[in-house]
Enzyme design. Sequence first.
Site, short mmCIF file in Angstrom:
data_model
loop_
_atom_site.label_atom_id
_atom_site.label_comp_id
_atom_site.label_asym_id
_atom_site.label_seq_id
_atom_site.Cartn_x
_atom_site.Cartn_y
_atom_site.Cartn_z
N ILE A 164 0.85 -1.19 0.00
CA ILE A 164 0.00 0.00 0.00
C ILE A 164 0.89 1.24 0.00
O ILE A 164 1.81 1.35 0.82
CB ILE A 164 -0.91 0.01 1.25
N SER A 165 0.66 2.17 -0.94
CA SER A 165 1.39 3.43 -1.03
C SER A 165 2.89 3.17 -1.21
O SER A 165 3.29 2.65 -2.25
CB SER A 165 1.10 4.30 0.20
N SER A 166 3.73 3.49 -0.25
CA SER A 166 5.16 3.17 -0.37
C SER A 166 5.36 1.68 -0.60
O SER A 166 6.23 1.26 -1.37
CB SER A 166 5.91 3.60 0.89
N PHE A 188 -1.48 -1.15 -4.33
CA PHE A 188 -2.56 -0.24 -3.98
C PHE A 188 -2.01 1.17 -3.88
O PHE A 188 -1.22 1.47 -2.98
CB PHE A 188 -3.20 -0.65 -2.65
N HIS A 305 -6.32 8.70 -1.78
CA HIS A 305 -5.11 7.88 -1.67
C HIS A 305 -5.32 6.68 -0.77
O HIS A 305 -4.83 5.59 -1.05
CB HIS A 305 -3.97 8.75 -1.13
#
Length: 438
Positions: A164-166, A188, A305
Site C-alpha cells: 500500500i502506497s510506499s 494499492f 489515496h
Amino acid sequence: MPATPRTTTRRPLRSILLALVAALLPLLAATVLTAPPAAAREEAVPAAALTEVTNFGTNPSNLRMYLYVPESVTPNPAVVVAVHWCTGSGPDMYNGTEYDTLADRYGFIVLYPSVTRSSKCFDVSSPQALRRGGGSDPVGIKSMIDWVTRTYDADTGRVFATGISSGAMMTNVLLGDYPDVFAAGAAFSGVPFACFATADGSEWNSNCSGGTLTRTPKEWGDLVRNAYPGYTGPRPRMQTWHGTQDDVLRYPNFGEQIKQWTNVHGVSQTPTATDTPQSGWTRTRYGGTGDRPAVEAISLQGVGHNLYANGMAARVLTFFGLDSSGPAPQPQPGACRVTSTVNAWNTGLTASVTLTNTGTTAVSGWKLGFTLPAGQTVTGGWGATYEPSSGAVTATNVSYNGTIAPGASVGIGYQASHGGNSAAPAAFTLNGTACTAG
C-alpha cells in the site's frame, strides 16, 4: 619453555583403526537419528502469532522482519510479502489488513518487512534499489524470502508481493528487480517501477508523485528490463489499484503502470475484458481474461489515496490464485485477422465482423477485444455476447462457435446507436493478442 619429551608405546596400526571405528560407530548412529531435516535447520516461529525474525541474512538497510505462520500451514506453502506504507511498519500492516486471517483459511505464510529509517518509507528511488542485487531494501526483502523458503520448504513458484502506497511502489520495484522470484504482485496506490528514481539521495520525486512524469510503454518497459539485464524468463503478473482522486500519488500513475506492465508482458494496451465488480469500480484486464490475466487494473471513482478497505485482500488472493476457488480458465492467445464493415443510418448502425484464425493450432474459447468510437453504444448483437456496451468492449464466443480451426473464420456482429461517428473499431485483439486488420 621447551617441550617435555614423552615416551609412548606404539600399537599396531590395525588395532588403532579398529578401536577408532568402534568408538565412532555410536556417534555416527546418534547423528543420523537426531539430525534435523533440511527444512528445520533454522528454528521455525510460533504458529498463529506475529513474530520477529532476526539474523535472516544480508540486510544492507537494516530492515526488520516479521512473520505470520498459520497453525494450518500447508506443505510447501505459498508466501505473500505484505509491504507497509510510509510512516507504517510491519506490525501496522499486519493489524491493518486481513492477510493473516486469510492465511489461517488457505495455509500460506505472510512476511511483513518493516523499515527502520526515520521516514518509515521504503527505498524505491536509489540506484541501488532499482537493480537486482544492488543493495538497499530489495536485497533485505529477498533475504527474508530465502529464510522462509529454507525454513518452511516454501514453494518458490508461489511467492507474491502486495503493498500500500510506499509498499505499492516497493511491490513494483520487487517485481522489476526479481522477476524470477515473484509470481505476481498487487499494488494499492502506487507508481511504476523507477518512477521515483532520484540521483541526489532524495526519497521523494515530485514529478512522479504529481502525475506529470509520463513515458512511452517501451520506455517504461525498458526500465524494468534494465533492472535485470539478460533475463529472458517469465515475468510476474501485476494487479494495480488506484483512486481517481488520489492527491498523494496522483491518478495518472495508474495509467503509467498499465503502460509499463503491458509492455513488459508484450500484450496490447487494449483491454481484453472490462467490468464493474462493484459500484464505482472499473476493472480492466490485459493479455488474458478470467481471474489471472497478465495485468489487471482497478480504478475507483472518486476515491482518494487511502483506498484500501476490507475485502480487497480477498480479491488479491483471487488474482494470485491462492483462494479456494482458484483461477478461472483463460483462453490462450492466437494469431488472427479481423475484417469489419459498417452499415450506418441517422443515429444507428450495424457492424459485421469476421474473425479468422491465422495460426497453426485451433483456438478453443475466444474473446475479441475492441474499442468503440466515442458516442457509440451497443444495443444488440449476434454470434457473441458483448460487454460493456460502450468504450472498451469484449465480444465473447457463444456455445456453437467457441472453437476456430486453423484457417477458419467466424462471423459476428452488433447493432449500435451513435452520435455522429459511425466508424468501425480501429483495432482488435484475440485473447490479448493484436489481430491484423483487413
